[in-house]
Design an enzyme around this catalytic site. Structure first.
Site, PDB file in Angstrom:
ATOM      1  N   GLU A 145      47.505  37.389  46.381  1.00 22.10           N
ATOM      2  CA  GLU A 145      48.565  36.443  46.001  1.00 22.10           C
ATOM      3  C   GLU A 145      49.937  36.845  46.498  1.00 22.10           C
ATOM      4  OE1 GLU A 145      46.181  37.148  44.016  1.00 22.10           O
ATOM      5  OE2 GLU A 145      45.373  35.245  43.322  1.00 22.10           O
ATOM      6  N   HIS A 214      43.757  33.875  31.309  1.00 21.90           N
ATOM      7  CA  HIS A 214      43.673  32.573  31.968  1.00 21.90           C
ATOM      8  C   HIS A 214      44.403  31.504  31.178  1.00 21.90           C
ATOM      9  CE1 HIS A 214      40.485  34.400  34.385  1.00 21.90           C
ATOM     10  NE2 HIS A 214      40.684  33.418  35.220  1.00 21.90           N
TER      11      HIS A 214
END
Lengths: 409, 438
Positions: A145, A214
């Site tokens: 990322e 998450h």
């Protein structure tokens, strides 16, 4: 088709029977109505001083606000949707439609992220795009990322217009270095020489028992970064409009989507439209209290509003949409009207969007407040896996009802 | 999937073998010069891959020899030494010399100015490493990109940013290349395609990878056939232990991006010796692990660097992908002007001072009759004037006014949002004065 809402307040709210709207449920679109004034008065029942709002038979105005000077040019397609029909789609399809239109329009627009290409995106936002545009324009990145976000920054500096997808917003924590130091700052530290027209988007928020990592809400972490804009979409209509606006913007924009909202269905206009990144959305005008919200909590608020209306309250609901900067015009006008503010958000209590919004309202509209600003946020707790615990972590409609009742006492 | 890359020829500069008892790098003990300088390097150029879209001729392997070795050989030759044996022409030599002298003189002036209170903060000087900057950047075209770190003054100068603009920026004046908003560690130039200037190590490497991506995108998606811009990413030995380095090596090799990763291994990351921080200190070896050639070169020798750079840049331009080049070099000064530089062994520093790249090039050119002393002196005088002029320009330039404060935060200032009065903040007249409430 768009439901034309008239008359009695009680029936004119978005209804949702559960926390999130199940797949296939169609929401009546308030935004497809022409903007009009709401005329109404109040009956004050002297005996218990309960305020009963009365309105005459008028269509409720919703959707785009009429901001006098500041509105960027907006195509008034929404108002014609009811006449021409529009087309129905789910929120993730609306995002894809917006993305595809912009990719057709400008060949420099490209997408980078994990599984955006051949897989079509983990939430199907980029489905089919790699086949159409090729593997370079819809780039499947390795799991890195920080580096691929930085790569997008470099590409933006040298002329492309990349869209970075975080498979889950939480993964972008790994890219914080690039988002903060490079995205936000490079235009300034280069003395205005390089611009970074990048869009960073992805699903965040608390889902269905996805576990703590998450279920993160990164808007609170990113909001302090100077030089970026943040928007949150909540309906197919504003998802497409904000996606297009974010892509066209010369500024770096972070577009927050929500894991549970991807399957919302709505009828949106056929004509092209682009929304303003800096404006809030009037969801339901009212007189008694201003409820400010965004993303998924909008639906909890609207569900609570149903109950509130039955109890005789008239809440004004505004989806702030622009998390940074705040649309102080829309918000201010509302505060000046109702004098009471309730913020309902999914962010954590500490340092969240609500905290900043409370400060901004107190600073700018203190004289207009009849009561302190109340902010309902998620608990400062890592989101638990267990369903019951998870439910208690986020704000539920019952709490919103209670808060309004207390605020309006 | 992409075609298999051609077999990598890994350079093996060392003839010594490594044993557990005897460390590879034992600089304090061994009197011999730093690895690579005395040995011959053979760089075998890659055969062009069939998928390459550029026509290319076959490459003969070229032998890079140490400047010192050439000097030894050439000493015996007299009038029958032919210029065609040399690595550079006179013009090239003068260009290289001037660039290195500019870098050195500029950095020396920075030190002076810093101690006189004209510039502040963290200033990282490049003395000693000029061969790397000059050796690489002088081969680039204007449209090629350079991405650097905080030790970026000389990269900016080599890329063509005027000394005035850099000095002004260091003084924090509005005429600086970044309007005084960047400072020593954030040199940017759109005109010269200098993409920064980054304060955190490693964060420039992805940006460089992005510029290389744009180059490939323009060629393959936008069909701009003539676009063959190459990007150079400069960074140090400390950065080579950072995740972004490895992530970008992977992506660059995966997509065959036109980029050269240039490691300026000066053995020290502030006070951390490269050997104490790195499990395998030979950084060039990490290239092949990701599918690109890893080259090792003596970074104190501008001619050697230039030969390696030529091939690496040409390789990228042909579309064959990235190269990792490790330049062994040394910084004569501390990490920054605030660093007391107490950890490094004076003997080590003395060894490197003796290999000063500017002195070495001067010696090479004079002993090969490329130039005479007078021409070099003329260059030095001219550079002194350039530097004096830059300082004067910086001194006379104005400091940024309040109006500059909010100006470049957003490319589109609507990003400051809508105020309570319904107008965009940037429409507030106080915005241009820098006093608007945002």
């Amino acid at each position: 088709m768009a439901a034309i809402l008239k008359g009695i307040v009680a029936t004119s709210v978005l209804s949702s029977s559960s926390d999130f709207v199940p797949k296939g449920v169609q929401l009546p679109s308030l935004k497809s109505l022409p903007v009009s004034e709401r005329k109404g008065g109040f009956l004050v029942d002297g005996s218990d001083a309960k305020v009963v709002p009365v309105s005459n038979a008028r269509a409720r105005s919703a959707g785009r606000l009429v901001a006098a000077n500041a509105v960027a040019a907006e195509k008034s397609a929404a108002s014609t949707a009811s006449k021409t029909g529009g087309h129905e789609l789910l929120l993730f399809e609306a995002l894809r439609e917006g993305l595809e239109e912009e990719m057709d329009r400008d060949p420099r627009v490209c997408v980078m992220g994990e599984d955006v290409g051949h897989y079509g995106g983990s939430y199907k936002v980029t489905k089919g795009l790699a086949k159409k545009y090729g593997d370079l324009r819809v780039l499947d990145t390795p799991i890195a990322e920080n580096s691929f976000t930085g790569m997008a920054v470099g590409a933006a500096m040298t002329g492309l217009r990349p869209i970075v997808e975080g498979m889950n917003m939480g993964f972008l924590l790994l890219a914080f270095n690039q988002i903060s130091n490079n995205c936000g700052m490079l235009h300034y530290t280069s003395g205005g020489q390089f611009k970074i027209p990048i869009v960073i988007r992805g699903p965040g928020g608390v889902g269905r028992q996805l576990g703590a990592e998450h279920s993160q809400r990164l808007e609170s972490y990113f909001q302090s970064i100077p030089g970026i804009q943040m928007v949150a979409c909540s309906t197919p209509y504003n998802a497409k409009g904000l996606m297009k606006a974010a892509i066209r913007s010369e500024n770096p924009v972070i577009l927050f989507e929500h894991v549970l909202l991807y399957n919302l269905k709505e009828r949106i206009p056929d004509e092209e439209y682009v929304l303003s990144l800096e404006e809030a959305e009037m969801v339901r005008p009212g007189e008694h209290v201003t409820i400010l919200t965004y993303s998924r909590m909008r639906y909890h608020v609207m569900q609570a509003a149903k109950t509130l209306v039955n109890k005789g309250y008239d809440p004004e609901v505004i989806d702030i949409r622009s998390l940074k900067p705040f649309d102080l015009y829309t918000i201010g006008n509302s505060v000046k009207k109702t004098h009471r503010v309730l913020i309902v958000e999914e962010c954590m209590r500490t340092g969240g969007i609500g905290a900043s919004l409370t400060a901004a309202i107190n600073e700018n509209f203190h004289d207009y407040l009849d009561a302190p600003v109340v902010c309902l946020s998620s608990q400062d707790v890592p989101t638990p896996y267990a369903g019951t615990l998870e439910e208690w972590t986020v704000v539920q409609p019952a709490q919103i009802v209670t808060a309004v009742e207390q605020l309006c006492r | 999937m992409s075609s298999a890359f051609p077999a990598m020829k890994i350079l093996q500069p060392l003839s010594t073998t490594r044993s557990p008892e005897k460390p590879l790098f034992d600089l304090l003990k061994s009197p011999s010069s730093f690895l690579g300088s005395a040995s011959k390097l053979r760089f075998n150029a890659q055969k062009p891959s069939p998928s390459s879209s550029y026509s290319s001729s076959c490459h003969r392997p070229s032998t890079i020899v140490a400047v010192s070795d050439v000097v030894k050989e050439k000493k015996t030759l007299k009038s029958n030494s032919s210029l065609s044996n040399l690595l550079i022409t006179k013009e090239e030599g003068l260009e290289l010399y001037e660039d290195m002298v500019l870098g050195r003189a500029f950095e020396d002036m920075c030190a002076q100015m810093y101690y006189r209170g004209k510039m502040f903060g963290f200033v990282h000087l490049y003395n000693g490493q000029e061969a790397v900057s000059t050796g690489f950047i002088k081969l680039l075209k204007q449209e090629d990109y350079v991405c650097s770190t905080y030790r970026d003054h000389v990269h900016a100068l080599s890329k063509g940013v005027p000394a005035r603009a850099v000095m002004s920026e260091l003084f924090g004046k509005t005429t600086g290349c970044c309007r005084g908003q960047g400072g020593s560690m954030h040199m940017f130039s759109k005109e010269h395609n200098l993409l920064g200037g980054f304060a955190f190590i490693g964060e420039g490497i992805p940006v460089a990878t992005g510029a290389a991506f744009t180059s490939k995108y323009r060629r393959e998606v936008l069909k701009e056939a003539g676009c063959d811009s190459v990007t150079l990413a400069f960074f140090g030995d400390g950065t080579c232990n950072n995740g972004q380095f490895f992530e970008c090596l992977n992506m660059a090799a995966l997509w065959k991006l036109p980029i050269v990763f240039v490691v300026e291994n000066n053995l020290w990351a502030i006070g951390m010796s490269h050997l104490r921080a790195t499990s395998d200190p030979e950084i060039w070896k990490k290239g092949p692990a990701f599918g690109m050639p890893g080259v090792h070169v003596d970074g104190m020798d501008v001619l050697k660097v230039r030969e390696v750079a030529k091939e690496a840049i040409a390789r990228a331009r042909r579309g064959e992908g990235p190269t990792l080049v490790e330049c062994e070099t040394y910084r004569f000064r501390g990490h920054s002007l605030a660093d007391p530089d107490e950890l490094r062994d004076p003997a080590e520093k003395a060894r490197y001072s003796a290999r000063d790249p500017i002195t070495a090039l001067k010696k090479y050119m004079i002993e090969n009759n490329l130039v005479n002393e007078a021409e070099l002196k003329a260059i030095e005088r001219r550079i002194d004037e350039v530097i004096e002029d830059a300082v004067e320009f910086g001194d006379k330039s104005p400091l940024p006014s309040r109006s500059q404060l909010l100006e470049n935060v957003f490319a589109d200032p609507k990003g400051f949002g809508i105020g309570p009065d319904g107008k965009y903040r940037c429409e507030d007249p106080k915005f241009t004065e820098g006093t608007a409430h945002v």
